[in-house]
Write an enzyme that holds these catalytic residues in place. Structure first.
Site, short mmCIF file in Angstrom:
data_model
loop_
_atom_site.label_atom_id
_atom_site.label_comp_id
_atom_site.label_asym_id
_atom_site.label_seq_id
_atom_site.Cartn_x
_atom_site.Cartn_y
_atom_site.Cartn_z
N GLY A 154 37.42 29.88 44.72
CA GLY A 154 37.55 29.87 43.27
C GLY A 154 38.30 28.64 42.85
N CYS A 169 38.68 30.12 51.42
CA CYS A 169 39.34 29.16 50.52
C CYS A 169 40.31 29.88 49.56
CB CYS A 169 38.28 28.33 49.80
SG CYS A 169 38.97 26.82 49.11
N TYR A 170 40.00 29.97 48.26
CA TYR A 170 40.91 30.68 47.36
C TYR A 170 41.15 32.11 47.87
CZ TYR A 170 42.90 32.78 43.17
OH TYR A 170 43.74 33.44 42.29
N HIS A 184 34.73 26.22 54.03
CA HIS A 184 33.60 27.03 53.54
C HIS A 184 32.57 27.24 54.65
CE1 HIS A 184 34.70 27.26 49.29
NE2 HIS A 184 35.33 26.13 49.54
N GLU A 222 30.06 29.13 54.59
CA GLU A 222 28.74 29.41 54.02
C GLU A 222 27.94 28.13 53.75
OE1 GLU A 222 31.62 29.61 52.61
OE2 GLU A 222 31.60 29.13 50.47
N ASP A 230 7.49 35.66 42.18
CA ASP A 230 8.19 36.88 41.79
C ASP A 230 7.28 37.90 41.12
OD1 ASP A 230 10.28 35.41 42.70
OD2 ASP A 230 11.06 34.89 40.72
N LYS A 264 15.31 34.90 46.59
CA LYS A 264 13.94 34.37 46.63
C LYS A 264 13.31 34.50 48.02
CE LYS A 264 11.01 31.97 44.03
NZ LYS A 264 10.78 32.30 42.62
#
Ligand code: XMP
Length: 513
Positions: free
Chosen positions: A55, A82-83, A172, A174, A230, A369
């Site tokens: 954040g 992180c945050y 991070h 991710e 979609d 997706k």
């Protein structure tokens, strides 16, 4: 199918969706929830683990997001990123301060050393690159925590209290730049939280079909079909669940790519559903005649689309349910503040309550997706529909710069087809996320045969991106660009010059209008 759940507690980090996608990729279901969600509501979800996102704030400020401290006595493993890591440290009695220039502020790729005895790093190399982006520093870590990774500048890049299942990383995991980042998340899920990997699209399909049948009963269902991934997958799912009660309305606005309208019709007329194709090309082109301003074009198309859809819906009579192809990123993002309007998006998924119906059904609202594509494959949709690149609701109208005419659209359609055909022949489709031709409104002088020409310039556009919010232009090999160029000027009348768009987003956008 019941499945285990992980909660991603969102503190406003820019990578919240990415964390959720990584967890799902590891075969574990997760949902993103705002940090303000009451603890009881989180408990009711019965999670096997919680991940605190990053954040933009500093934990030591009064106004910064906090968590209910009871979250740490509940007995659920937590990974703070992180945050999220700093918040865990701060709440559990550590001390977080602003990093000074020469100590531990870190940004970008950072050489990092891991203690592989820590469950988070089990089976991974002891050294690697991590992606850092933090200006604060954990001066003192809470009692019970060990330091399990360090960098040149920072001795506490990762902290762990293995007994309680609490882990924190300053970097991070991710983000792709972090080597083995997904493996670290997988370790948290499988080694710490006891995940069994019970999230799969075949299981999802069965559950979704069952619950759609229960919900809809004998009701009538209407779906606006664009031929995009979609709405096609939503249609296939509804067809499987309540086929005979479903009507799909495909508004062909004449702004589709070459042969696309027929492809959509061919695919869906085989299903046990009623399929309506409304050929509205003339109507749309008449309304668009003489309009050159991009936003004006978008507004006209959006409005006409709704009118045509409404007229078709009236013919069908009272419907009980309207299906929308909303997907999870739209759900997560809808909470985001008021960003500037760059382009007013027209999206079949965003139909207003224009038709007389009882309720909206959004069967894809929890899927990303790539999961929607997998579900499409489970439902035996043809691969060309499932793997198709995104195509904007206003279609070729936003790729035909200036006034739109049928002739210009036909020129663009053929050139765009040749570009895509050569990319396919070169086997490059998977290396780019969106690629298309744009008919610029500019004409220039050329020479063909022995004569002078004064014809249109065509632009080729191709981008590589994960989220379509930022994008880089694709480095297409020169030989391929050359083949595309030679074919287009030879096969498509009224184009005598081809250029390749080498701007990223930002500062450009992906589409030209
Ligand atoms: P931009 O041009 O904003 O595009 O960088 C980002 C992505 O969104 C697609 N796009 C649209 N999709 N309705 C849609 O459903 C629209 O009106 C629309 N406009 C742009 C674009 O193709 C790209 O994938």
């Amino acid at each position: 199918m019941s499945h285990q759940t992980v909660i991603i507690l969102d503190f406003g980090g820019q990578y919240n969706q990415l964390i959720a996608r990584r967890v799902r990729e590891c075969g574990v279901y997760c949902e993103v929830r705002p940090y303000t969600t009451p603890l009881d509501a989180l408990r009711a979800m019965d999670p096997i683990g919680i991940i605190f996102t990053g954040g933009p704030n500093s934990v030591y400020l009064e106004t910064s997001p906090r968590v209910d401290p009871d979250i740490f006595t509940w007995g659920v493993p937590i990974l703070g990123i992180c945050y999220g890591c700093q918040l865990m440290a701060h709440t559990l009695g550590g001390r977080v301060v602003a990093a000074t220039e020469d100590s531990a502020r870190e940004y970008g790729k950072t050489e990092t050393y891991f203690d592989t005895a820590c469950r988070l790093f089990k089976g991974l190399p002891a050294q690697g690159i991590t992606w850092m982006s933090h200006g604060d520093y954990m001066e003192k870590v809470p009692q019970g925590f060990a330091l399990t990774a360090r960098s040149g500048a920072c001795p506490n890049v990762a902290i762990a209290d293995e007994a309680r299942g609490f882990y924190g990383v300053q970097y991070h995991p991710e983000v792709n730049h972090t080597q083995h980042g997904t493996d670290m998340i997988r370790n948290f899920l499988y080694e710490v939280c006891g995940a069994v990997g019970d999230w799969s699209m075949s299981g999802y399909k069965e559950t979704a079909v069952r619950s759609l049948r229960e919900k809809i009963g004998k009701g009538k269902v209407l779906l606006a079909l664009s031929g995009g991934v979609d709405s096609s997958v939503a249609a296939a799912l509804l067809a499987e669940a309540v086929g005979p009660q479903l009507t799909c309305v495909f508004v062909d606005h004449g702004l589709m790519r070459l042969g696309e309208g027929d492809e959509v019709e061919a695919a869906f007329s085989q299903w046990d559903i009623s399929f309506v194709r409304s050929n509205a090309e003339e109507l749309f082109l008449t309304k668009l005649a003489g309009v050159a301003e991009p936003e004006a074009k978008r507004k006209i198309i959006g409005e006409e689309f709704i009118r045509v859809f409404e007229a078709e819906a009236k013919k069908i009579g009272r419907v009980d349910y309207l299906v929308q192809g909303t997907i999870y990123p739209d759900v997560i993002e809808s909470g985001a503040g008021d960003a500037a309007v760059i382009k007013s998006h027209h999206n079949v998924g965003g139909l207003p309550a224009c038709v007389d119906f009882k309720e909206i059904v959004e069967p894809l609202r929890l899927l990303f997706k790539d999961e929607v594509r997998q579900l499409g494959r489970e439902l035996a949709l043809p691969e060309y529909l499932v793997s198709r690149q995104p195509f904007p609701g206003p279609g070729l109208a936003v790729r035909c710069i200036g006034e739109i005419t049928k002739e210009k659209l036909d020129t663009l359609r053929l050139a765009d087809f040749i570009f895509r055909d050569e990319i396919a022949k070169a086997g490059l489709e998977k290396t780019m996320d969106q690629y298309f031709a744009v008919l610029t409104n500019m004409r220039s002088v050329g020479v063909q045969g022995d004569g002078r020409t004064y014809d249109y310039t065509l632009a080729l556009r191709s981008v590589t991106t994960t989220d379509f919010m930022t994008a880089d232009w694709t480095r297409i090999p020169y030989e391929v660009l050359d083949r595309v160029s030679v074919r287009i000027v030879n096969e498509v009348p009224h184009i005598n010059r081809i250029v390749y768009d080498i701007t990223s987003k930002p500062p450009a956008t992906i589409e030209w209008e």
